[in-house]
Design a protein around this motif. Sequence first.
Motif, short mmCIF file in Angstrom:
data_model
loop_
_atom_site.label_atom_id
_atom_site.label_comp_id
_atom_site.label_asym_id
_atom_site.label_seq_id
_atom_site.Cartn_x
_atom_site.Cartn_y
_atom_site.Cartn_z
N UNK A 7 0.82 -1.22 0.00
CA UNK A 7 0.00 0.00 0.00
C UNK A 7 0.85 1.27 0.00
N UNK A 8 2.11 1.17 0.40
CA UNK A 8 3.00 2.33 0.41
C UNK A 8 3.72 2.53 -0.93
N UNK A 9 3.63 1.56 -1.83
CA UNK A 9 4.30 1.68 -3.12
C UNK A 9 3.71 2.84 -3.92
N UNK A 10 4.60 3.62 -4.50
CA UNK A 10 4.19 4.77 -5.31
C UNK A 10 4.44 4.45 -6.78
N UNK A 11 3.45 4.69 -7.62
CA UNK A 11 3.61 4.43 -9.05
C UNK A 11 4.76 5.27 -9.61
N UNK A 12 4.91 6.49 -9.14
CA UNK A 12 6.00 7.35 -9.61
C UNK A 12 7.35 6.74 -9.28
N UNK A 13 7.53 6.25 -8.05
CA UNK A 13 8.82 5.65 -7.66
C UNK A 13 9.07 4.35 -8.42
N UNK A 14 8.03 3.54 -8.60
CA UNK A 14 8.19 2.28 -9.32
C UNK A 14 8.58 2.55 -10.77
N UNK A 15 7.89 3.47 -11.42
CA UNK A 15 8.21 3.80 -12.82
C UNK A 15 9.59 4.43 -12.95
N UNK A 16 9.96 5.28 -11.99
CA UNK A 16 11.29 5.88 -12.00
C UNK A 16 12.36 4.80 -11.86
N UNK A 17 12.13 3.86 -10.96
CA UNK A 17 13.11 2.79 -10.75
C UNK A 17 13.24 1.92 -12.00
N UNK A 18 12.13 1.65 -12.67
CA UNK A 18 12.16 0.80 -13.86
C UNK A 18 12.56 1.58 -15.12
N UNK A 19 12.73 2.88 -15.00
CA UNK A 19 13.08 3.72 -16.14
C UNK A 19 14.52 3.59 -16.59
N UNK A 20 15.34 2.94 -15.82
CA UNK A 20 16.75 2.75 -16.16
C UNK A 20 16.91 1.37 -16.80
N UNK A 21 17.62 1.27 -17.93
CA UNK A 21 17.78 -0.02 -18.60
C UNK A 21 18.40 -1.12 -17.73
N UNK A 22 19.36 -0.77 -16.90
CA UNK A 22 20.00 -1.77 -16.03
C UNK A 22 18.99 -2.29 -15.01
N UNK A 23 18.23 -1.39 -14.41
CA UNK A 23 17.25 -1.82 -13.40
C UNK A 23 16.13 -2.62 -14.06
N UNK A 24 15.75 -2.27 -15.27
CA UNK A 24 14.73 -3.05 -15.98
C UNK A 24 15.25 -4.46 -16.26
N UNK A 25 16.54 -4.57 -16.62
CA UNK A 25 17.13 -5.90 -16.86
C UNK A 25 17.13 -6.73 -15.58
N UNK A 26 17.44 -6.11 -14.46
CA UNK A 26 17.44 -6.82 -13.18
C UNK A 26 16.03 -7.30 -12.87
N UNK A 27 15.03 -6.42 -13.03
CA UNK A 27 13.64 -6.78 -12.76
C UNK A 27 13.18 -7.90 -13.69
N UNK A 28 13.55 -7.81 -14.96
CA UNK A 28 13.17 -8.85 -15.91
C UNK A 28 13.82 -10.17 -15.55
N UNK A 29 15.07 -10.13 -15.18
CA UNK A 29 15.81 -11.34 -14.78
C UNK A 29 15.09 -12.02 -13.61
N UNK A 30 14.69 -11.24 -12.62
CA UNK A 30 14.00 -11.80 -11.46
C UNK A 30 12.58 -12.26 -11.80
N UNK A 31 11.90 -11.54 -12.68
CA UNK A 31 10.54 -11.91 -13.06
C UNK A 31 10.52 -13.23 -13.83
N UNK A 32 11.55 -13.46 -14.62
CA UNK A 32 11.56 -14.65 -15.45
C UNK A 32 12.22 -15.86 -14.80
#
Length: 103
Positions: free
Chosen positions: A10-35
């Motif tokens: 409930x404390x997660x902010x869409x702005x912070x989540x999108x900002x964090x995923x806005x970097x290619x390296x962080x998106x790769x990390x998230x994708x790696x963990x998701x898959x």
Amino acid sequence: MRTLKIPTASEMSLTKVCNALGDPVRMKIAHCLASSGEKNCSAFEVDHISKSTLSHHIKLLREAGIIQPRIEGKHHFYSLRKDELNTRFPGLVDMILQTGGLD
């Protein structure tokens, strides 16, 4: 040992989540963990970056609420907070998986 800051769903902010995923390296990390599930930080499939830079990216993902750490001795394992993310932001994990971890 200090307590790591991890927001509840409930404390997660869409702005912070999108900002964090806005970097290619962080998106790769998230994708790696998701898959593939939980991983040690040394197993992330990211470009050649220093340990300190990787730690910074992991910190931003954790503080945004995207990943959850599990500490076992000196080892840190991370997993994507799929259930919490899907509850708070339906479709976000599917979007991460569809990107293929690319920018």
